[in-house]
Write a protein that holds these residues in place. Structure first.
Motif, mmCIF file in Angstrom:
data_model
loop_
_atom_site.group_PDB
_atom_site.id
_atom_site.type_symbol
_atom_site.label_atom_id
_atom_site.label_comp_id
_atom_site.label_asym_id
_atom_site.label_seq_id
_atom_site.Cartn_x
_atom_site.Cartn_y
_atom_site.Cartn_z
ATOM 1 N N PRO A 61 -4.334 -0.458 -8.832
ATOM 2 C CA PRO A 61 -4.448 -0.641 -7.258
ATOM 3 C C PRO A 61 -5.763 -1.291 -7.144
ATOM 4 O O PRO A 61 -6.791 -1.223 -7.952
ATOM 5 C CB PRO A 61 -4.294 0.684 -6.679
ATOM 6 N N ASP A 62 -5.873 -2.426 -6.170
ATOM 7 C CA ASP A 62 -7.090 -2.703 -5.926
ATOM 8 C C ASP A 62 -7.934 -1.730 -5.181
ATOM 9 O O ASP A 62 -7.617 -0.666 -4.880
ATOM 10 C CB ASP A 62 -6.964 -3.962 -4.983
ATOM 11 N N LYS B 50 0.725 -1.168 0.092
ATOM 12 C CA LYS B 50 0.025 -0.066 -0.029
ATOM 13 C C LYS B 50 0.784 0.961 -0.064
ATOM 14 O O LYS B 50 1.440 1.538 1.054
ATOM 15 C CB LYS B 50 -0.693 -0.181 1.313
ATOM 16 N N ASN C 218 0.371 -0.469 -12.649
ATOM 17 C CA ASN C 218 -0.263 0.660 -11.865
ATOM 18 C C ASN C 218 -2.080 0.425 -12.139
ATOM 19 O O ASN C 218 -2.567 1.163 -12.432
ATOM 20 C CB ASN C 218 0.032 1.724 -12.799
ATOM 21 N N GLY D 35 -6.422 0.235 -2.503
ATOM 22 C CA GLY D 35 -5.121 0.898 -2.849
ATOM 23 C C GLY D 35 -3.917 0.336 -2.708
ATOM 24 O O GLY D 35 -3.102 0.842 -2.530
ATOM 25 N N ASN D 36 -3.944 -1.111 -2.744
ATOM 26 C CA ASN D 36 -2.833 -2.015 -2.777
ATOM 27 C C ASN D 36 -2.449 -2.145 -3.974
ATOM 28 O O ASN D 36 -3.110 -2.622 -4.985
ATOM 29 C CB ASN D 36 -2.971 -3.270 -1.772
ATOM 30 N N TYR D 37 -1.024 -2.344 -4.181
ATOM 31 C CA TYR D 37 -0.362 -2.578 -5.735
ATOM 32 C C TYR D 37 0.193 -4.031 -5.254
ATOM 33 O O TYR D 37 0.714 -4.443 -4.204
ATOM 34 C CB TYR D 37 0.835 -1.812 -6.083
ATOM 35 N N TYR E 174 2.180 4.631 -6.397
ATOM 36 C CA TYR E 174 2.961 4.048 -7.451
ATOM 37 C C TYR E 174 4.044 4.722 -8.039
ATOM 38 O O TYR E 174 4.941 4.321 -8.165
ATOM 39 C CB TYR E 174 1.951 3.778 -8.620
#
Length: 151
Positions: A71-72, A15, A69, A75-77, A18
């Protein structure tokens, strides 16, 4: 142990922003990360922690990172961590050559070689590849903690 661990694939959720992550990777280029490409939409890098560097030897990275780029909702990548395909190709070619030459030699009449040799060579080479991958994974987990703490 999960099947993904045996197949040498892991994924991490981070989190952070990016752009900050991208700048972090750019600052570490040619040190621990080697460039595949760093783009605004996706990043692919190669990772070598330097934990198993040998003097007078080429130290090629054997793991690859892929980050999109996208995110879920939280807001996690997702960082996908996997072994480089080239290492798997070399592993497959080397073991298939050993097995082929062993079978050809066994059929030609030289029965003085034990039949367990190809299996032992396969297990030893897979074990070394798994050891090297796990070593890089442990070191990358430390990098992930740094990425999670980027302000």
């Amino acid at each position: 142990m999960k099947l993904g661990g045996l197949l040498m694939r892991h994924s991490f959720l981070v989190k952070t922003d990016y752009e900050k992550m991208r700048l972090y990777f750019k600052s570490k280029l040619d040190d621990t990360y080697f460039k595949g490409y760093i783009d605004r939409d996706e990043t692919q890098l190669f990772y070598n922690s330097g934990a198993l560097n040998r003097p007078l030897s080429v130290n090629l990275p054997i793991v690859q990172l892929n980050i999109e780029n996208k995110p879920d909702p939280q807001g996690n990548y997702m960082i996908k961590f996997k072994i480089v395909d080239f290492a798997l190709i070399l592993f497959g070619i080397a073991n298939s050559c050993i097995i082929t030459f062993f079978i050809l030699g066994y059929r030609s009449g030289s029965e003085n070689l034990p039949i367990d040799i190809p299996l032992i060579v396969f297990l030893f080479s897979y074990g070394f590849l798994q050891f090297r991958y796990r070593l890089e994974l442990v070191n990358f987990e430390k990098q992930v903690e740094l990425l999670r703490n980027i302000p």
